[in-house]
Design an enzyme around this catalytic site. Structure first.
Site: not given
Length: 528
Positions: A56, A198, A217, A235, A239-240, A254, A319
């Site tokens: 980003r 995002k 988030h 990130s 989480k994933t 997410d 990713r």
């Protein structure tokens, strides 16, 4: 150029013969290959590169300052204002640029799995692979009749259009600009597809709280007994990975909303980091990367087309984008009840936070507002090694409203639903980054499992003298010495120095919350 005129310009663009609307996944994959935008891997995924921007671009993100919203936005370093006149001028340039393209790709879908709070969206792309990404990440229509529904928000993405900062008012050639009044997100100068994802999340973070829904988030999953768990974190904190549990069904990886009736996913897909991905450690993610998935910046062997997930030569921020339906154990539609447990994830580069600790309600509010973690290499431009950072509510880059809006909503829901909250460090242990080692995933999984199954609710704990955290003395499947950071370090004195250094950073960061009750300010521990 007025809003009405721009609406006409957009309508004219959508009527062009060059528009390819709502192509199927096979059609989009064909277009990607025909246009030489990507390569097919051995599993059938599309492999692409995003050029010089592999993460980003937060410095290039803006919100248009408009009469209807300017008094609601929390203006500052994150939410930078952009003039309406400059936006309209740049918008017109981008539309004129896109009208000259041989092909454009349009996806019509949704954000928000709960039908009561769904946001119809449209995504207009210069690249076929970007449209494939949108198709896999957002919620797809279930029949052709839905695709004709008017979009409430439109993404216009032109990665090869470069802004002129002097003329256009941007910070660089890259721009990600949201106009809530015009209901448009304008993206250019970057091929990184995550900007689309995002940006819609930022829009939902503005709209949902105004409907008394907490936007979050976080990832979410549900156990066999209907027990819902939320995983907050920036990130790269896990989480994933942690929500993709073979023994629990995934709600989403997410972005979620928490309404008066429960939790719902904002998206229809997953955007998983896949550096060092292996089938052994993360089988659900690994096996989801098949036909229709998009692999960003992952290197491959061009003879065998096998992906090399250990290669970080392009970026650490490799990713994989794929639909939720690529996974076996999901909740479909992605809606569930109220959470019984919340896990705050942090990747502590100092190596001093315990791998798991049980939080009081006040400590939960303190750590939610602090949002401490380490930015990992590649997730943003210019970040080449982990850096300590505080991201309010574990999502500051995507929160248009004041942070206390989200924090107060979370505190209220923790009380209302008697939710257990834990802080989990997926970062370093036995020393800081470069000295210690990353916490073993199997240990983290064992700790999270114990927390979600209620085994730690009444477990014996010891209080950390610096952060005031309650650390379990024993967790099944985890060596006892791993649970207490001071014992994991070879030199106890060095640990104390580094822990106090981090505590001082917590203290300094929390000074910005001048209107927070003292009971929450004091919850960070004796030295924070």
């Amino acid at each position: 150029m007025s809003t009405v005129d721009m609406s006409i310009e957009l309508s004219e663009l959508l009527k062009l013969q060059t528009i390819q609307q709502n192509l199927s996944v096979p059609q989009l994959v064909e277009r990607v290959l025909q246009r030489s935008e990507g390569t097919l891997t051995s599993t059938g995924a599309v492999r692409v590169e995003t050029g010089k921007y592999t993460g980003r671009s937060p410095e290039d993100k803006f919100i248009v300052e408009e009469e209807a919203t300017k008094h609601l936005i929390d203006w500052g370093k994150v939410n930078k204002p952009f003039s309406a006149e400059k936006f309209d001028s740049l918008y017109k340039k981008v539309l004129a640029y896109l009208k000259e393209k041989d092909e454009l790709f349009v996806f019509n879908g949704y954000a928000g799995a709960d039908v009561k709070y769904t946001l119809p969206i449209r995504v207009i792309n210069e690249y076929a692979w970007h449209n494939l990404f949108a198709h896999q990440l957002f919620i797809r229509p279930t029949d052709n009749n839905e695709t004709s529904q008017s979009a409430e928000f439109t993404i216009v993405s032109a990665p090869n259009f470069k802004a002129d900062p002097v003329v256009d008012g941007t910070n660089s050639e890259t721009f990600i600009i949201i106009s809530f009044e015009r209901k448009v997100i304008l993206i250019g100068g970057t091929e990184y597809a995550g900007e689309m994802k995002k940006s819609i999340f930022s829009v939902m973070n503005f709209l949902l709280p105004q409907q008394d829904i907490l936007s979050m988030h976080c990832s979410a999953n549900v156990g066999n007994e209907g027990d819902v768990a939320l995983f907050f974190g920036l990130s790269g904190t896990g989480k994933t990975t942690l929500s993709a549990d073979a023994n629990r069904r995934l709600i989403g990886d997410d972005e979620h909303g928490w309404s008066n009736s429960g939790v719902f996913n904002v998206e229809g897909g997953c955007y998983a980091k896949c550096i060092n991905l292996s089938e052994e450690k993360e089988p659900q993610i690994f096996n989801s990367i098949r036909f229709g998935a998009v692999l960003e910046n992952v290197t491959i062997d061009y003879d065998t087309r096998l992906a090399d997930y250990d290669d970080n030569s392009l970026t650490e921020n490799t990713r994989a984008a794929y639909p939720l339906q690529a996974m076996d154990n999901i909740v479909d539609p992605s809606v569930a009840g109220h959470p019984t447990a919340i896990v705050f994830l942090t990747a502590d580069a100092f190596g001093v936070l315990p791998p798991i600790s049980r939080l009081t309600k006040e400590q939960a509010m303190y750590h939610f507002l602090s949002g401490y973690t380490s930015k990992l290499a590649g997730t943003e431009r210019g970040v080449t090694s982990p850096e300590a950072t505080f991201s309010t509510c574990f999502g500051a880059p995507f929160l248009p409203l004041p942070a206390t809006t989200y924090a107060e909503m979370l505190g209220k829901k923790i009380d209302e639903h008697n939710v257990s909250v834990y802080l989990v460090n997926t970062g370093w242990t036995g020393g800081e980054y470069g000295v210690g080692e990353r916490m073993k995933l199997r240990y983290t999984r064992a700790m999270v499992q114990a927390a979600l199954e209620g085994e730690l609710d009444s477990a014996e704990t010891v209080k950390d003298s610096i952060f005031g955290l309650e650390i379990p003395i024993h967790v099944p499947g985890v060596p006892d010495e791993v649970l207490q950071p001071a014992k994991a370090w070879a030199d106890g004195a060095e640990y104390e120095v580094k822990a106090k250094e981090l505590a001082s950073k917590f203290k300094e960061n929390f000074k910005k919350f001048s209107n927070v009750p003292s009971i929450i300010k004091d919850a960070g521990g004796p030295l924070t």
